[in-house]
Motif scaffolding. Structure first.
Motif, PDB file in Angstrom:
ATOM      1  N   HIS A   1       6.355 -26.226 -13.507  1.00 23.06           N
ATOM      2  CA  HIS A   1       6.318 -26.559 -12.077  1.00 23.06           C
ATOM      3  C   HIS A   1       7.344 -27.625 -11.709  1.00 23.06           C
ATOM      4  N   LYS A   2       7.497 -28.616 -12.539  1.00 23.38           N
ATOM      5  CA  LYS A   2       8.455 -29.681 -12.250  1.00 23.38           C
ATOM      6  C   LYS A   2       9.897 -29.222 -12.438  1.00 23.38           C
ATOM      7  N   ARG A   3      10.089 -28.216 -13.271  1.00 27.02           N
ATOM      8  CA  ARG A   3      11.448 -27.724 -13.586  1.00 27.02           C
ATOM      9  C   ARG A   3      11.700 -26.340 -12.996  1.00 27.02           C
ATOM     10  N   ARG A   4      11.111 -26.049 -11.862  1.00 29.18           N
ATOM     11  CA  ARG A   4      11.203 -24.694 -11.295  1.00 29.18           C
ATOM     12  C   ARG A   4      12.641 -24.299 -10.938  1.00 29.18           C
ATOM     13  N   LYS A   5      13.408 -25.211 -10.365  1.00 30.82           N
ATOM     14  CA  LYS A   5      14.791 -24.875  -9.985  1.00 30.82           C
ATOM     15  C   LYS A   5      15.651 -24.578 -11.203  1.00 30.82           C
ATOM     16  N   SER A   6      15.558 -25.415 -12.215  1.00 34.67           N
ATOM     17  CA  SER A   6      16.357 -25.167 -13.418  1.00 34.67           C
ATOM     18  C   SER A   6      15.868 -23.915 -14.151  1.00 34.67           C
ATOM     19  N   PHE A   7      14.559 -23.684 -14.128  1.00 36.37           N
ATOM     20  CA  PHE A   7      14.032 -22.463 -14.756  1.00 36.37           C
ATOM     21  C   PHE A   7      14.518 -21.224 -14.018  1.00 36.37           C
TER      22      PHE A   7
END
Length: 76
Positions: A54-60
């Protein structure tokens, strides 16, 4: 009388304009389909592992797009 799309477009007035509009239609449909597929995939995995993703959604999402792009290259 079997007509194909290029022949039909050539018969229309302003055929070049209709050809460009038809190409843009296909392009936007392809982009929309890809967007829906990637968003569905990312949301599903984010729902499975919310703490990690959830915290890394953009990079994921960027990683998923890159992987899908690389997987699609051999098909060209």
């Amino acid at each position: 009388y079997q007509l194909f799309i290029p022949q039909v477009v050539a018969l229309l007035p302003h055929g070049a304009l209709w050809s460009i509009l038809f190409f843009l239609l296909l392009l936007t449909m392809g982009i929309d389909t890809s967007f829906c597929m990637i968003e569905n995939f990312v949301t599903s995995l984010t729902d499975l592992w919310p703490r990690q993703l959830h915290k890394r959604r953009k990079s994921f999402t960027l990683i998923v797009c890159a992987v899908f792009f690389l997987c699609g290259l051999p098909q060209v």
